[in-house]
Design a protein around this motif. Structure first.
Motif, short mmCIF file in Angstrom:
data_model
loop_
_atom_site.label_atom_id
_atom_site.label_comp_id
_atom_site.label_asym_id
_atom_site.label_seq_id
_atom_site.Cartn_x
_atom_site.Cartn_y
_atom_site.Cartn_z
N ASP A 1 0.84 -1.21 0.00
CA ASP A 1 0.00 0.00 0.00
C ASP A 1 0.87 1.25 0.00
O ASP A 1 0.62 2.20 -0.75
CB ASP A 1 -0.93 0.02 1.21
CG ASP A 1 -2.03 -1.02 1.14
OD1 ASP A 1 -2.14 -1.71 0.10
OD2 ASP A 1 -2.77 -1.15 2.12
N LYS A 2 1.90 1.25 0.84
CA LYS A 2 2.80 2.40 0.94
C LYS A 2 3.49 2.65 -0.40
O LYS A 2 3.59 3.79 -0.86
CB LYS A 2 3.84 2.15 2.04
CG LYS A 2 4.75 3.32 2.30
CD LYS A 2 5.69 3.02 3.45
CE LYS A 2 6.65 4.18 3.67
NZ LYS A 2 7.59 3.92 4.76
N HIS A 3 3.96 1.58 -1.06
CA HIS A 3 4.63 1.72 -2.35
C HIS A 3 3.66 2.23 -3.43
O HIS A 3 3.99 3.10 -4.23
CB HIS A 3 5.27 0.40 -2.79
CG HIS A 3 6.12 0.55 -4.01
ND1 HIS A 3 6.39 -0.50 -4.86
CD2 HIS A 3 6.76 1.62 -4.55
CE1 HIS A 3 7.15 -0.08 -5.86
NE2 HIS A 3 7.38 1.20 -5.69
N LEU A 4 2.43 1.68 -3.44
CA LEU A 4 1.45 2.11 -4.44
C LEU A 4 1.05 3.57 -4.25
O LEU A 4 0.69 4.25 -5.22
CB LEU A 4 0.21 1.21 -4.39
CG LEU A 4 0.41 -0.19 -4.96
CD1 LEU A 4 -0.80 -1.07 -4.64
CD2 LEU A 4 0.66 -0.14 -6.46
N LYS A 5 1.11 4.08 -3.03
CA LYS A 5 0.76 5.47 -2.77
C LYS A 5 1.92 6.42 -3.05
O LYS A 5 1.74 7.64 -3.07
CB LYS A 5 0.28 5.63 -1.32
CG LYS A 5 -1.05 4.92 -1.08
CD LYS A 5 -1.45 4.97 0.39
CE LYS A 5 -2.68 4.12 0.64
NZ LYS A 5 -3.09 4.14 2.05
#
Length: 189
Positions: free
Chosen positions: A84-88
């Protein structure tokens, strides 16, 4: 008597033909947008945006409508914190710079008296492109718990993420992204 009945019938028909558009507010607890994308040719991975707001307008007599939706990019969930952190991050959705995704209709197509497709513009990463949403499972009914008139539908489309500037890990992560939207909207008071 015949003249009165004929006049009443014509008046009723004219009234229906000039019915005003009706506005509906998106129900944020029953509306979400998700995507599916092929990952390394091994599996199809998905993510869901859980915070959506907006409205729709439907004029059943004129067979027209409008959709205006805003998606909170930071509401993306894949149920894996690091992903999630990478996709954001700037590699993908860049939520710090582009906190929202929007979809604004340009036309609504009707088939058999119901909306069947929505043509509009999707804005993602500051890039706006036309996207047509195919509507399935379209229903208008009174909500069984609130008694308020609601529209519900599911919508699908496929986009190329590279057209919006999202190119990280192409082609290992597919360029084609399938969009799935579940939407419910209640008549505005």
């Amino acid at each position: 008597m015949i003249r009165t009945t004929l006049f009443a019938a014509l008046f009723a028909t004219a009234g229906a033909a000039f019915a005003a558009p009706v506005s509906y507010n998106i129900d944020p607890t029953h509306t979400f947008a998700s995507y599916e994308v092929n990952h390394l040719g091994l599996s199809v991975q998905a993510g869901t945006f859980t915070k959506i707001s907006g409205k729709l307008t439907v004029d059943e007599a004129a067979k027209t409508g409008a959709v205006d939706v805003t998606i909170d990019a930071a509401s993306l969930q894949t149920f894996l914190g690091d992903r999630d952190k990478h996709l954001k991050s700037a590699d993908f959705f860049n939520v710090e710079k582009f906190p929202t995704l929007t979809y604004k209709s340009t036309a609504v197509e009707f088939k058999n008296g119901k909306p069947a497709a929505v043509k509009g513009n999707l804005t993602l990463l500051g890039v706006t492109k036309p996207v047509t949403l195919k509507l399935v499972n379209v229903t208008k009914a009174k909500h069984p718990m609130t008694g308020v008139e609601n529209w519900g539908a599911n919508a699908v489309a496929t986009i190329k993420r590279s057209e919006f500037g999202m190119k990280t890990f192409l082609p290992a992560i597919s360029d084609d992204v399938k969009l799935n939207i579940a939407l419910e909207a209640a008549k505005a008071e």
